[in-house]
Scaffold this motif. Structure first.
Motif, PDB file in Angstrom:
ATOM      1  N   ASP A 152       0.842  -1.191   0.000  1.00 16.53           N
ATOM      2  CA  ASP A 152       0.000   0.000   0.000  1.00 16.53           C
ATOM      3  C   ASP A 152       0.874   1.237   0.000  1.00 16.53           C
ATOM      4  OD1 ASP A 152       0.707   0.609   2.703  1.00 16.53           O
ATOM      5  OD2 ASP A 152      -0.904  -0.651   3.425  1.00 16.53           O
ATOM      6  N   GLY A 153       0.274   2.336  -0.393  1.00  9.34           N
ATOM      7  CA  GLY A 153       1.018   3.579  -0.429  1.00  9.34           C
ATOM      8  C   GLY A 153       0.292   4.636  -1.217  1.00  9.34           C
ATOM      9  N   THR A 154       1.055   5.644  -1.623  1.00  6.07           N
ATOM     10  CA  THR A 154       0.505   6.758  -2.393  1.00  6.07           C
ATOM     11  C   THR A 154       1.417   7.067  -3.564  1.00  6.07           C
ATOM     12  OG1 THR A 154       1.662   8.422  -1.060  1.00  6.07           O
ATOM     13  CG2 THR A 154      -0.558   7.804  -0.343  1.00  6.07           C
ATOM     14  N   PHE A 155       0.841   7.711  -4.575  1.00  2.00           N
ATOM     15  CA  PHE A 155       1.650   8.217  -5.680  1.00  2.00           C
ATOM     16  C   PHE A 155       0.982   9.464  -6.225  1.00  2.00           C
ATOM     17  CE2 PHE A 155      -1.356   5.430  -7.774  1.00  2.00           C
ATOM     18  CZ  PHE A 155      -1.693   6.109  -8.929  1.00  2.00           C
ATOM     19  N   GLY A 156       1.788  10.288  -6.853  1.00  2.00           N
ATOM     20  CA  GLY A 156       1.309  11.513  -7.475  1.00  2.00           C
ATOM     21  C   GLY A 156       2.240  11.889  -8.599  1.00  2.00           C
ATOM     22  N   GLU A 157       2.080  13.090  -9.108  1.00  4.99           N
ATOM     23  CA  GLU A 157       2.868  13.527 -10.260  1.00  4.99           C
ATOM     24  C   GLU A 157       4.368  13.487  -9.978  1.00  4.99           C
ATOM     25  OE1 GLU A 157       3.133  17.275 -13.370  1.00  4.99           O
ATOM     26  OE2 GLU A 157       1.742  17.361 -11.689  1.00  4.99           O
ATOM     27  N   ASN A 158       4.766  13.801  -8.753  1.00  7.75           N
ATOM     28  CA  ASN A 158       6.200  13.894  -8.437  1.00  7.75           C
ATOM     29  C   ASN A 158       6.674  12.936  -7.370  1.00  7.75           C
ATOM     30  OD1 ASN A 158       6.678  16.085 -10.258  1.00  7.75           O
ATOM     31  ND2 ASN A 158       5.604  17.410  -8.797  1.00  7.75           N
ATOM     32  N   HIS A 159       5.880  11.954  -6.996  1.00  7.36           N
ATOM     33  CA  HIS A 159       6.336  11.045  -5.950  1.00  7.36           C
ATOM     34  C   HIS A 159       5.642   9.685  -6.029  1.00  7.36           C
ATOM     35  CE1 HIS A 159       2.574  11.575  -3.743  1.00  7.36           C
ATOM     36  NE2 HIS A 159       2.976  10.604  -2.960  1.00  7.36           N
ATOM     37  N   VAL A 160       6.317   8.703  -5.462  1.00  6.57           N
ATOM     38  CA  VAL A 160       5.753   7.375  -5.236  1.00  6.57           C
ATOM     39  C   VAL A 160       6.245   6.930  -3.872  1.00  6.57           C
ATOM     40  CG1 VAL A 160       5.730   4.957  -5.941  1.00  6.57           C
ATOM     41  CG2 VAL A 160       5.750   6.749  -7.683  1.00  6.57           C
ATOM     42  N   SER A 161       5.347   6.477  -3.017  1.00  5.44           N
ATOM     43  CA  SER A 161       5.709   5.969  -1.700  1.00  5.44           C
ATOM     44  C   SER A 161       4.917   4.694  -1.470  1.00  5.44           C
ATOM     45  CB  SER A 161       5.374   7.009  -0.618  1.00  5.44           C
ATOM     46  OG  SER A 161       5.598   6.447   0.660  1.00  5.44           O
ATOM     47  N   LEU A 162       5.604   3.555  -1.474  1.00  3.51           N
ATOM     48  CA  LEU A 162       4.946   2.260  -1.316  1.00  3.51           C
ATOM     49  C   LEU A 162       5.573   1.491  -0.166  1.00  3.51           C
ATOM     50  CD1 LEU A 162       4.819   1.194  -5.072  1.00  3.51           C
ATOM     51  CD2 LEU A 162       2.944   2.122  -3.709  1.00  3.51           C
ATOM     52  N   THR A 163       4.751   0.758   0.556  1.00  2.00           N
ATOM     53  CA  THR A 163       5.223  -0.111   1.636  1.00  2.00           C
ATOM     54  C   THR A 163       4.747  -1.522   1.335  1.00  2.00           C
ATOM     55  OG1 THR A 163       5.063   1.693   3.229  1.00  2.00           O
ATOM     56  CG2 THR A 163       5.146  -0.542   4.121  1.00  2.00           C
ATOM     57  N   MET A 164       5.666  -2.482   1.409  1.00  2.00           N
ATOM     58  CA  MET A 164       5.326  -3.879   1.177  1.00  2.00           C
ATOM     59  C   MET A 164       5.553  -4.652   2.474  1.00  2.00           C
ATOM     60  SD  MET A 164       6.827  -6.693  -1.538  1.00  2.00           S
ATOM     61  CE  MET A 164       6.855  -5.538  -2.849  1.00  2.00           C
ATOM     62  N   ARG A 165       4.570  -5.468   2.830  1.00  2.00           N
ATOM     63  CA  ARG A 165       4.669  -6.323   4.000  1.00  2.00           C
ATOM     64  C   ARG A 165       4.436  -7.767   3.575  1.00  2.00           C
ATOM     65  NH1 ARG A 165       2.133  -1.927   5.124  1.00  2.00           N
ATOM     66  NH2 ARG A 165       0.076  -2.693   4.680  1.00  2.00           N
ATOM     67  N   GLY A 166       5.078  -8.681   4.288  1.00  2.00           N
ATOM     68  CA  GLY A 166       4.826 -10.098   4.076  1.00  2.00           C
ATOM     69  C   GLY A 166       5.739 -10.778   3.076  1.00  2.00           C
ATOM     70  N   LEU A 167       6.659 -10.043   2.462  1.00  3.30           N
ATOM     71  CA  LEU A 167       7.557 -10.653   1.483  1.00  3.30           C
ATOM     72  C   LEU A 167       8.691 -11.367   2.195  1.00  3.30           C
ATOM     73  CD1 LEU A 167       8.518 -11.119  -1.422  1.00  3.30           C
ATOM     74  CD2 LEU A 167       9.797  -8.982  -1.234  1.00  3.30           C
ATOM     75  N   SER A 168       8.802 -12.647   1.957  1.00  5.26           N
ATOM     76  CA  SER A 168       9.920 -13.431   2.469  1.00  5.26           C
ATOM     77  C   SER A 168      10.451 -14.288   1.323  1.00  5.26           C
ATOM     78  CB  SER A 168       9.477 -14.333   3.624  1.00  5.26           C
ATOM     79  OG  SER A 168      10.530 -15.202   3.977  1.00  5.26           O
ATOM     80  N   LEU A 169      11.680 -14.044   0.923  1.00  3.52           N
ATOM     81  CA  LEU A 169      12.261 -14.845  -0.158  1.00  3.52           C
ATOM     82  C   LEU A 169      12.416 -16.307   0.242  1.00  3.52           C
ATOM     83  CD1 LEU A 169      14.872 -12.366  -1.654  1.00  3.52           C
ATOM     84  CD2 LEU A 169      12.578 -12.904  -2.479  1.00  3.52           C
ATOM     85  N   ASN A 170      12.338 -16.604   1.549  1.00  2.00           N
ATOM     86  CA  ASN A 170      12.378 -17.998   1.990  1.00  2.00           C
ATOM     87  C   ASN A 170      11.177 -18.784   1.484  1.00  2.00           C
ATOM     88  OD1 ASN A 170      14.771 -17.639   3.411  1.00  2.00           O
ATOM     89  ND2 ASN A 170      13.695 -16.999   5.271  1.00  2.00           N
ATOM     90  N   ASP A 171      10.074 -18.089   1.201  1.00  2.00           N
ATOM     91  CA  ASP A 171       8.874 -18.755   0.693  1.00  2.00           C
ATOM     92  C   ASP A 171       8.964 -19.055  -0.802  1.00  2.00           C
ATOM     93  OD1 ASP A 171       7.686 -18.624   3.204  1.00  2.00           O
ATOM     94  OD2 ASP A 171       6.705 -16.707   2.780  1.00  2.00           O
ATOM     95  N   TRP A 172       9.970 -18.513  -1.474  1.00  2.00           N
ATOM     96  CA  TRP A 172      10.097 -18.674  -2.917  1.00  2.00           C
ATOM     97  C   TRP A 172      11.191 -19.687  -3.227  1.00  2.00           C
ATOM     98  CZ3 TRP A 172       9.723 -13.265  -5.621  1.00  2.00           C
ATOM     99  CH2 TRP A 172       8.535 -12.642  -5.231  1.00  2.00           C
TER     100      TRP A 172
END
Length: 185
Positions: A152-172
């Motif tokens: 989740d996050g926000t974006f606009g003409e001059n910015h992008v701010s995203l946060t990702m939760r739950g990613l574990s490369l151990n699951d891949w």
């Protein structure tokens, strides 16, 4: 209005790797006030969009390391930034893959990881051009026991701010890692 089997392609990459966006069915509700010239400022032409089974595909070239979306050109709007309507995604997929140009000129594509997702994009505030994005990974047979990813996050003409939760490369599994990096893992 309903569109079926829509695709956005990178012209220089053939096959699935060049199809950076595909959607089986897209429903758009037109803002008839805007169509009839009676809309106020800040009203988008399209009031809402729902996408069913869209695929967003990021693919890295095994040959030169470039990412497929680099080949897209987005036209700039003639009258300033475009207004996005609320967008809902149902049963979507985020595909991570790699592609290779064969000696005979064909492009092969390998899916490394596919995440099934639902999500939405909507305006955060009335007039400042900021949008919120929310994406949730769906629980499927392949995700049982694995952590689910939320973005989740926000974006606009001059910015992008995203946060990702739950990613574990151990699951891949190792086969999900791009071949250029697999030896490191």
């Amino acid at each position: 209005m309903t569109l079926r089997n829509v695709a956005i392609r990178v012209p220089s990459i053939d096959g699935d790797a060049g199809a950076v966006f595909q959607v089986k069915r897209l429903r758009a509700w037109l803002n008839w006030r805007r169509v009839l010239g009676r809309a106020g400022p800040g009203e988008a032409l399209v009031g809402e969009v729902e996408m069913y089974e869209p695929i967003v595909r990021f693919s890295q070239s095994v040959d030169d390391g470039t990412i497929n979306i680099v080949g897209l050109t987005v036209p700039s709007p003639r009258s300033g930034p475009a207004l996005l309507p609320p967008i809902k995604v149902r049963n979507g997929s985020l595909e991570l893959g790699e592609h290779h140009r064969t000696p005979d000129g064909r492009t092969t594509y390998t899916v490394l990881q596919r995440l099934e997702v639902d999500g939405q994009v909507k305006r955060a505030r009335a007039a400042d051009g900021v949008y919120t994005v929310t994406v949730q990974q769906l629980r499927t047979q392949t995700t049982v026991g694995a952590g689910l990813i939320d973005l989740d996050g926000t974006f606009g003409e001059n910015h992008v701010s995203l946060t990702m939760r739950g990613l574990s490369l151990n699951d891949w599994p190792p086969s999900s890692i791009p071949s250029r990096l697999r030896e490191i893992f």
